[in-house]
Design a protein around this motif. Sequence first.
Motif, PDB file in Angstrom:
ATOM      1  N   ASN A  32     193.182  20.979  64.270  1.00 50.63           N
ATOM      2  CA  ASN A  32     192.352  21.410  65.389  1.00 50.63           C
ATOM      3  C   ASN A  32     192.074  22.904  65.381  1.00 50.63           C
ATOM      4  OD1 ASN A  32     192.898  18.685  66.547  1.00 50.63           O
ATOM      5  ND2 ASN A  32     191.985  19.624  68.374  1.00 50.63           N
ATOM      6  N   SER A  96     192.462  26.590  74.778  1.00 46.39           N
ATOM      7  CA  SER A  96     191.525  25.477  74.780  1.00 46.39           C
ATOM      8  C   SER A  96     191.382  24.872  73.392  1.00 46.39           C
ATOM      9  CB  SER A  96     190.150  25.952  75.269  1.00 46.39           C
ATOM     10  OG  SER A  96     189.216  24.893  75.302  1.00 46.39           O
ATOM     11  N   ARG A  98     189.068  21.378  71.363  1.00 45.80           N
ATOM     12  CA  ARG A  98     188.214  20.204  71.421  1.00 45.80           C
ATOM     13  C   ARG A  98     188.844  19.106  70.576  1.00 45.80           C
ATOM     14  NH1 ARG A  98     182.038  22.522  70.522  1.00 45.80           N
ATOM     15  NH2 ARG A  98     181.821  23.509  72.593  1.00 45.80           N
ATOM     16  N   TYR A 100     188.005  15.620  68.889  1.00 46.64           N
ATOM     17  CA  TYR A 100     186.929  14.732  68.464  1.00 46.64           C
ATOM     18  C   TYR A 100     187.487  13.337  68.225  1.00 46.64           C
ATOM     19  CZ  TYR A 100     183.933  18.797  67.863  1.00 46.64           C
ATOM     20  OH  TYR A 100     183.185  19.935  68.083  1.00 46.64           O
ATOM     21  N   TYR A 106     183.377  14.524  71.653  1.00 44.70           N
ATOM     22  CA  TYR A 106     184.627  15.227  71.861  1.00 44.70           C
ATOM     23  C   TYR A 106     184.899  15.436  73.341  1.00 44.70           C
ATOM     24  CZ  TYR A 106     181.762  19.369  72.754  1.00 44.70           C
ATOM     25  OH  TYR A 106     180.849  20.257  73.269  1.00 44.70           O
ATOM     26  N   ARG A 107     186.135  15.791  73.614  1.00 38.75           N
ATOM     27  CA  ARG A 107     186.548  16.199  74.938  1.00 38.75           C
ATOM     28  C   ARG A 107     187.243  17.553  74.833  1.00 38.75           C
ATOM     29  NH1 ARG A 107     190.594  13.014  79.188  1.00 38.75           N
ATOM     30  NH2 ARG A 107     190.695  14.707  80.726  1.00 38.75           N
ATOM     31  N   THR A 108     186.925  18.450  75.746  1.00 42.15           N
ATOM     32  CA  THR A 108     187.531  19.770  75.765  1.00 42.15           C
ATOM     33  C   THR A 108     188.750  19.769  76.683  1.00 42.15           C
ATOM     34  OG1 THR A 108     185.383  20.812  75.383  1.00 42.15           O
ATOM     35  CG2 THR A 108     187.155  22.211  76.208  1.00 42.15           C
TER      36      THR A 108
END
Length: 120
Positions: A32, A96, A98, A100, A106-108
């Motif tokens: 990530n 932070s 993201r 996928y 994706y979600r943050t």
Amino acid sequence: QVQLVESGGGLVRAGGSLRLSCVASGIIFRINTMSWYRQSLGKERELVAAITSGDVTNYADSVKGRFTISRDNAKNTVYLQMNSLSPEDTAVYYCSTRVYTSGDWYRTYWGQGTLVTVSS
């Protein structure tokens, strides 16, 4: 579940240093890209620094030469070393990433934030 937990904020005098940490869980950390954002009172949240899985880094112009982002994949932790701090760096700092799932969907995720206050 995905969780990001920041620590290391506090009160520091101008010219001083702090190191922020963010411990991640619930993700395959090593693949990530991790980022640090900050938000000052009355201002929009802005990207401070990011680091990819391959250790490629990116910094906001305002912090280049002063801040260093790094990661320790064995500890699932991303750091932000902040040197030569000024009152303009006062903000809540957020970790932070993201996540996928398929294709480009994706979600943050965000940490809870840690407050950095720099006095003059």
